[in-house]
Write an enzyme that holds these catalytic residues in place. Structure first.
Site: not given
Length: 384
Positions: A191, A262-264
């Site tokens: 992120a 993306h993620c975190e």
């Protein structure tokens, strides 16, 4: 006794005033994030998925909450062994009352209230580690400090989003560097990477695929943006979103663009999507897809549930390959097929997800008497 919320400013004062001897900080984030960057002197609470599932938000034994024997013995003394405060934190939650039942922070808070009937007060850090480290990096430590020369150079920069770049000396390992190229049109990152307009501009990114709980508005006004909310939990269903994500990536590719998935942290959810894409479009086996991405982003570590869903996805979209030595009995095969397959993978891949309960690896006993078998003349298993 009850849980009291506190902000980063107050925690900073407590750490200075009380020193480490009077204040214990319990970090409930995954160990990878804790090892990369943490509050100075804090202890990691690494509850595995089995413990969390059984707890269901209730209390667990103090030995799970405090793995450090010295700290546990001290806190359990009458009066808390001189400790005045126990502070619990997670990645970024603002209210402890809104913590999910299966979250590590919820279980830790409940357990502390149960075992510390008197003595230290129990606190929850509002905004979690993300907020605290952005405000008071001097109270945190990082596993990979960056050279002073590079640090001074970064401090003088402003991002194109109009916000000062945070001190990179305290950036977690999964945020180090920039997004990595999986394919010429497909990139993988965190992120943090997705929020940095200079990264996106330099790589000519035209689209973002966000696979996390929270949506983001940073740098998205001029980009094609898609949000697929998925929890990073072994019980979360990510496979139902595979085709949706693949279609989005293909749409960007066909338009001549580039997409950042993306993620975190760019460790579990987004790598899972990228692996599914390689398996579907490049006919990679799960092992091949994992190793291909691991070579490009070493911190990837999909949780066990996601690996199981990828294995199921492989069986659905790719032709099966005969195994050289099938299990000797059908009952043994039923209990060991999934685990056996994972054990044939590379050592890096075996260590990339939670350890499965060892009881599953044990052979299943057969208590019923075996009646005479009437085998088919067409297919007879000679090994049974």
């Amino acid at each position: 006794m009850k849980v009291t919320s506190l902000d980063g400013r107050r925690l900073r004062k407590m750490l200075r005033k009380e020193a480490e001897a009077r204040c214990v900080v319990l970090d409930c984030r995954p160990y990878l994030a804790f090892a990369a960057s943490s509050v100075r002197g804090s202890l990691n609470v690494n509850l595995n998925s089995v413990v969390l599932r059984r707890a269901r938000g209730g209390a667990v034994s103090a030995r799970y909450v405090l793995a450090d024997e010295a700290a546990r013995a001290r806190l359990l003394q009458e009066g808390g062994g001189g400790v005045a405060a126990v502070v619990v934190l997670d990645q970024g939650s603002r209210h402890w009352q809104k913590l999910r039942e299966e979250s590590a922070a919820r279980v830790v808070l409940t357990s502390l209230l149960a075992c510390l009937s008197a003595g230290p007060r129990v606190y929850f850090l509002k905004g979690g580690y993300e907020t605290f480290y952005s405000q008071y990096p001097e109270c945190c430590v990082d596993a990979k400090p960056i050279s002073q020369e590079k640090l001074e150079g970064e401090r003088g920069l402003l991002s194109q989003c109009g916000k000062p770049i945070l001190s990179v000396a305290y950036r977690p390992a999964y945020d180090q560097g920039g997004p990595v190229e999986i394919l010429p049109f497909l990139y993988l990152g965190s992120a943090y990477h997705a929020s940095k307009c200079e990264f996106l501009a330099n790589l000519h990114i035209t689209a973002l695929l966000n696979v996390s709980r929270r949506t983001s508005e940073a740098c998205t006004t001029h980009l094609h943006y898609k949000w697929i909310p998925v929890e990073d939990s072994h019980t979360a269903d990510i496979s139902s979103h595979f085709q949706e994500a693949i279609d989005f990536i293909d749409c960007v590719r066909e338009e001549g663009g580039k997409v950042l998935v993306h993620c975190e942290a760019g460790v579990s959810r987004s790598p899972t999507i990228c692996m599914a894409y390689l398996m579907k479009t490049k006919q990679f086996r799960l092992k091949e897809a994992f190793e291909y991405i691991k070579q490009r982003r070493s911190v990837v570590s999909p949780n066990f549930g996601f690996m199981g869903q990828l294995l199921q996805y492989e069986s659905e979209i790719l032709p099966s390959t005969p195994t050289p030595q099938p299990p000797s009995c059908q009952g043994e095969a039923a209990s060991s097929t999934f685990i056996g397959h994972l054990q044939t993978l590379s050592p890096d891949m075996q260590g990339a997800y939670c350890t499965f309960p060892t009881s599953v690896l044990a052979p299943v006993p057969t208590h019923a008497t075996v009646a005479e078998l009437h085998r088919s003349p067409v297919a007879t298993a000679t090994s049974c």
